[in-house]
Design a protein around this motif. Sequence first.
Motif: not given
Ligand SMILES: Cc1cc2nc3c(=O)[nH]c(=O)nc-3n(C[C@H](O)[C@H](O)[C@H](O)COP(=O)(O)OP(=O)(O)OC[C@H]3O[C@@H](n4cnc5c(N)ncnc54)[C@H](O)[C@@H]3O)c2cc1C
Length: 460
Positions: A33-35, A42-44, A419-421, A435-438
């Motif tokens: 489920v994606e909001s 942010s990953s994209r 992930g970041e949460t 170190g965040s994406f990995g």
């Molecule tokens: C420009 C940029 C460059 C970066 N480059 C790097 C890098 O090279 N290496 C690295 O380690 N880190 C990097 N980071 C950080 C890293 O990319 C992020 O920490 C990581 O991608 C987060 O992934 P995630 O899956 O936890 O969250 P996200 O990719 O943010 O995905 C979370 C998803 O959950 C959805 N969501 C939120 N709340 C809800 C809800 N209530 N219901 C349904 N959906 C919801 C959001 O819309 C989102 O699509 C970068 C960040 C940015 C912004």
Amino acid sequence: MARDYDVIIIGSGAAGLSAAVAAADAGARVLVVESEKRVGGSSRLSGGHFYAAGTSVQGEAGFTGDTADAMFEHYMTLNQFLVDPAVVRRYCDLSAPTFEWLKGLGVNFPKEGVYRSGVGSIPRGHQPEGDGEEVINVLEGHRSTKGVDLVLDARVTGLVSNEEGRVTGIRIGEDEASCGAVVMATGGFGANPDMIETYYPQAAATGDWRWYIGAEGARGDGIELGKSVGGVVDGQDRGLLLATPGFSRDLEVMLPSWLIMVNSAGRRFCDETVNYTVMAGLLEKQGGRAHAVFDEAARAAAKPNPLFQAYWVADVLQQKAEEGRIHRAETLAELADLAGVDADGLQGTVDRYNVDAEAGEDSAFFKYGSLAPITEPPFYAVEVRPAILCWTGTGLRIDADTCVLDKAEKPIRGLYAAGETVGNLHGDRYIGGGGSFGPCIVFGKVAGETAAKYARELND
Ligand SMILES: Cc1cc2nc3c(=O)[nH]c(=O)nc-3n(C[C@H](O)[C@H](O)[C@H](O)COP(=O)(O)OP(=O)(O)OC[C@H]3O[C@@H](n4cnc5c(N)ncnc54)[C@H](O)[C@@H]3O)c2cc1C
């Protein structure tokens, strides 16, 4: 009991899609489920770099012998052991196997993309072809072909629990969907100013200088949803900030070597080109701000560089000085007065730096690169703050299997996070690019597998 799904994953970034693929591979019926209106969060938008030790691509690049043990030691030491060893250990142990898994799914990591990210001496940063966008496209392709359902434009507003406290589903407004396990993969809270006030005071202190480079969906929903069923928040005041003079909203990673930075005592406190992963922490120790100082010769010679293209170029600096945004003065004493730094301190710092510049060696901080003497008036000073917010590190406390923990350190049954949460992985210092994406990929995969197993073994 008939359930709509075995596993429901909230969020479709790197963590959520990795969880989806892994859970489907483990035989689960899965819903993501994606909001927002498209997957990726942010990953994209990210570089998609992956910090890992002992990978095949390190070997191809000629770096052999790196190990999870060495990565763990570096991670813990850098953070003075103020991180959760069990969770960090799991990341280190699984970094290489999960990297190979991602590669096997079709993400290309060229050997030229292996680099020293962060302040460690071993190259553990891995840059994928096509950056984070390509990683998301590959994972999304697998989600689709594996038959994982996806709902876009649907913000999860609540978790459903049974009388035993087990999480049994999700709520979107009035609608509910039931499942055996939920994976929270909602990303960080960089787009939520209220949460920044609460959980990231260092970022909040930068005031209206601050801007967030990530996606709009990073509202910290995972924290609130997790708390609503007893989840504990960990990792206060953590994340990644980049230093900036704040002229515009362009991503700048590093400062140029031709300036010096001084604190309110007029003293330098670092190699100004130190890796971005530790710069915010250094600035924090100076009260969260410092001044970049340079002279007319340096200003006039300032040329664009991919790492600091938008701000530190001759005409922009000239324009900002005209606007009064940069202090400009004919003497260092006058400049110190305008900038509010100690005049004797600044004079002494510049005198010493000029001797070093003449000798071509920074005897104080070992800065590598051109050392420009500060001799030609007018002199310039501009405030710099750690105000570009990249990602946040406060979030739900998990165990090494990604189970969300309550305040009694007990897993909340049926609830996983990745992930970041997650809040108990990052320390005060960022380990390095990737170190965040990995760990999003590593713990996303663990969460998908663990949640699928948990759902399969439920016997109600
Ligand atoms: C420009 C940029 C460059 C970066 N480059 C790097 C890098 O090279 N290496 C690295 O380690 N880190 C990097 N980071 C950080 C890293 O990319 C992020 O920490 C990581 O991608 C987060 O992934 P995630 O899956 O936890 O969250 P996200 O990719 O943010 O995905 C979370 C998803 O959950 C959805 N969501 C939120 N709340 C809800 C809800 N209530 N219901 C349904 N959906 C919801 C959001 O819309 C989102 O699509 C970068 C960040 C940015 C912004």
